[in-house]
Design a protein around this motif. Structure first.
Motif, short mmCIF file in Angstrom:
data_model
loop_
_atom_site.label_atom_id
_atom_site.label_comp_id
_atom_site.label_asym_id
_atom_site.label_seq_id
_atom_site.Cartn_x
_atom_site.Cartn_y
_atom_site.Cartn_z
N THR A 100 5.73 -10.92 0.24
CA THR A 100 4.80 -9.82 -0.01
C THR A 100 5.20 -9.07 -1.27
N GLY A 101 4.21 -8.44 -1.89
CA GLY A 101 4.46 -7.68 -3.09
C GLY A 101 4.08 -6.23 -2.93
N SER A 102 3.96 -5.53 -4.06
CA SER A 102 3.67 -4.11 -4.01
C SER A 102 2.24 -3.82 -3.60
N LEU A 103 1.34 -4.81 -3.69
CA LEU A 103 -0.03 -4.59 -3.24
C LEU A 103 -0.05 -4.29 -1.75
N LEU A 104 0.56 -5.15 -0.94
CA LEU A 104 0.68 -4.85 0.48
C LEU A 104 1.66 -3.71 0.72
N GLY A 105 2.70 -3.64 -0.11
CA GLY A 105 3.69 -2.58 0.05
C GLY A 105 3.10 -1.19 -0.03
N ALA A 106 2.09 -1.02 -0.88
CA ALA A 106 1.46 0.29 -1.01
C ALA A 106 0.77 0.72 0.28
N PHE A 107 0.33 -0.25 1.09
CA PHE A 107 -0.36 0.07 2.34
C PHE A 107 0.61 0.26 3.50
N ARG A 108 1.79 -0.34 3.43
CA ARG A 108 2.69 -0.26 4.58
C ARG A 108 3.87 0.67 4.36
N VAL A 109 4.04 1.22 3.15
CA VAL A 109 5.24 2.01 2.87
C VAL A 109 5.31 3.26 3.74
N GLN A 110 4.18 3.90 4.04
CA GLN A 110 4.23 5.10 4.87
C GLN A 110 4.74 4.76 6.27
N ARG A 111 4.17 3.72 6.85
CA ARG A 111 4.55 3.35 8.22
C ARG A 111 5.95 2.77 8.29
N ASP A 112 6.27 1.87 7.37
CA ASP A 112 7.51 1.10 7.48
C ASP A 112 8.73 1.81 6.89
N LEU A 113 8.51 2.82 6.05
CA LEU A 113 9.65 3.43 5.37
C LEU A 113 9.58 4.96 5.31
N LEU A 114 8.50 5.50 4.80
CA LEU A 114 8.48 6.92 4.46
C LEU A 114 8.47 7.84 5.66
N ALA A 124 10.44 7.76 7.90
CA ALA A 124 11.86 8.02 8.18
C ALA A 124 12.47 9.02 7.21
N ASP A 125 11.68 9.53 6.25
CA ASP A 125 12.16 10.51 5.26
C ASP A 125 13.43 10.05 4.55
N PRO A 126 13.39 8.92 3.87
CA PRO A 126 14.59 8.46 3.16
C PRO A 126 14.97 9.39 2.03
N ASP A 127 16.26 9.49 1.77
CA ASP A 127 16.77 10.30 0.67
C ASP A 127 16.83 9.52 -0.63
N VAL A 128 17.07 8.21 -0.52
CA VAL A 128 17.15 7.30 -1.67
C VAL A 128 16.39 6.04 -1.31
N VAL A 129 15.57 5.53 -2.25
CA VAL A 129 14.80 4.33 -2.01
C VAL A 129 15.03 3.34 -3.16
N ILE A 130 15.37 2.11 -2.83
CA ILE A 130 15.46 1.02 -3.80
C ILE A 130 14.19 0.18 -3.65
N VAL A 131 13.51 -0.09 -4.77
CA VAL A 131 12.27 -0.86 -4.77
C VAL A 131 12.50 -2.17 -5.50
N GLU A 132 12.24 -3.29 -4.84
CA GLU A 132 12.50 -4.64 -5.40
C GLU A 132 11.26 -5.52 -5.21
N PHE A 133 10.42 -5.63 -6.25
CA PHE A 133 9.24 -6.48 -6.16
C PHE A 133 8.99 -7.29 -7.43
N ALA A 134 9.98 -7.44 -8.29
CA ALA A 134 9.75 -8.04 -9.60
C ALA A 134 9.45 -9.53 -9.56
N VAL A 135 9.74 -10.21 -8.45
CA VAL A 135 9.39 -11.63 -8.35
C VAL A 135 8.22 -11.83 -7.39
N ASN A 136 7.54 -10.76 -7.03
CA ASN A 136 6.47 -10.86 -6.05
C ASN A 136 5.12 -10.33 -6.54
N ASP A 137 5.04 -9.90 -7.77
CA ASP A 137 3.84 -9.18 -8.20
C ASP A 137 3.02 -9.89 -9.27
N ALA A 138 3.15 -11.20 -9.41
CA ALA A 138 2.45 -11.91 -10.49
C ALA A 138 0.93 -11.88 -10.33
#
Length: 394
Positions: free
Chosen positions: A112-126, A128-142
């Motif tokens: 999956t890439g950032s297209l789906l990530g934009a829809f699931r980030v609230q539920r799957d990550l945010l 939880a109120d993270p203090d630091v977030v690492i984003v890794e999608f550079a091989v998934n967004d072509a």
């Protein structure tokens, strides 16, 4: 939604290493640092949010480290979970701040890439109120432009607790990836950026390092590759935490005007359980091979329609592997997109429409021609979910 311009203190991006903003991912061999780890430090950005998280940890308060990305962030193909780059970064953080309880929220999802990530980030990550977030999608967004990636980042940056964001760029065996697009977005928000591609590719291309010293296949790192990626990230973290604790306002409050669009900052996700057709000519709610509920149609089915409100819409599709038919989308009675079903086997999520006037719209989906796979007219093509975009404030 339009926001104000960047404060003066963020006007310039701080680069660790050579290259101007326009050449973030194309440093020349003559100017790039000799040390691979130094080359990986693409941009320091504004460390205000990172330093605030460090100060919180130093006070002994609990910290939540969040990660979101594809299969690499899931840990593929490390020999064990504790050898993934995520586990190594978590171990560094806990060793660096033993007085603070640090928990991990891993929102990685393979293929999956950032297209789906934009829809699931609230539920799957945010949530939880993270203090630091690492984003890794550079091989998934072509298959996407920068709007979805930017929307994902804006959702994280706009959280009330102001999490720090670090961008991590991996690469394919060819040296390619989506670093150029993503680094431009990252520079727009003055974010810390780390590039495994910039670190390793000069030596791999010159024959000084073998690809398989760090990678198992054409993209997934081995244990050494995961360890190297973690060193790149922790070097950035260590460098960002050496200055005094910041005071004053968050330099990203308010967010700057978007580089591409803020449509993907304001999204909804409606799967089969919450999709009520406004029109249905023979589509059925069924379970796919993974047990997920989808709206399915055979070649004998007619149209199915759904109403939504926003400035665009994304569709997540499902199809059997032997279906080579086509599907057509209509937006407000106007043909919008005709898609070969065979294309869905690569990426199952597509942008059907964007840039519409904000307000109510209708999407209609139909099979264009009979499926060609085994089973003939009984082969089913499915709709798994719809994702309205641009649903936020005027």
């Amino acid at each position: 939604m339009t926001r104000g311009a960047l404060p003066t203190r963020r006007a310039a991006t701080l680069l660790l290493g050579a290259g101007a903003l326009a050449g973030l991912s194309t440093r020349s061999a003559a100017t790039a640092p000799a040390d691979p780890i130094a080359r990986s430090q693409l941009a320091a950005g504004d460390p205000w949010r990172l330093r605030r998280a460090f100060a919180k940890a130093q006070r002994g308060e609990p910290i939540t480290l969040g990660v979101i990305g594809g299969s690499i962030t899931c840990g593929a193909i490390a020999s064990s979970p504790d050898r993934s780059y995520v586990a190594s970064v978590l171990a560094w953080w806990r060793a660096r701040f033993p007085q603070s309880k640090t928990r991990l929220v891993n929102a990685g999802l393979s293929s999956t890439g950032s297209l789906l990530g934009a829809f699931r980030v609230q539920r799957d990550l945010l949530q939880a109120d993270p203090d630091v977030v690492i984003v890794e999608f550079a091989v998934n967004d072509a298959w996407v432009d920068g709007a979805a990636y930017e929307g994902l980042l804006r959702q994280i940056l706009a959280r009330p607790n102001a999490p720090a964001v670090v961008l991590l760029f991996m690469m394919y065996e060819s040296g390619g990836g989506d670093q150029e697009m993503q680094s431009k977005v990252g520079a727009h928000y003055n974010l810390p950026m780390v590039s495994v591609r910039d670190a390793l590719w000069p030596d791999i291309a010159a024959g000084r390092v073998r690809w398989h010293d760090y990678f198992v296949d054409n993209v997934h790192p081995n244990d050494a590759g995961h360890a190297f990626a973690a060193r790149c990230v922790t070097t950035m973290l260590e460098a960002s935490g050496t200055a005094e604790v910041p005071r004053g306002l968050d330099p990203l409050d308010p967010l700057p005007a978007p580089l591409h669009s803020d449509a993907f900052q304001f999204v909804e996700w409606r799967d089969d359980a919450t999709l009520t057709p406004a029109r249905n000519d023979g589509w059925m709610s069924v379970r796919d091979d993974n047990g997920k509920s989808v709206w399915a149609a055979t070649s004998a089915s007619g149209r199915i329609a759904f109403d939504w409100s926003g400035t665009g819409i994304v569709a997540q599709l499902a199809r059997p592997p032997d279906d080579q038919g086509r599907v057509r989308f209509w937006i407000d009675d106007v043909p919008s997109l005709t898609l070969d079903a065979s294309a869905v086997i690569k990426r199952d999520i597509v942008v059907v429409a964007e840039g519409l006037a904000r307000g109510p719209h209708r999407i209609v989906i139909e099979r264009v021609d009979p499926p060609t796979g085994a089973g003939g007219d009984n082969v089913r093509f499915g709709l798994a979910a719809l994702g309205p975009i641009g649903v936020g404030p005027e």
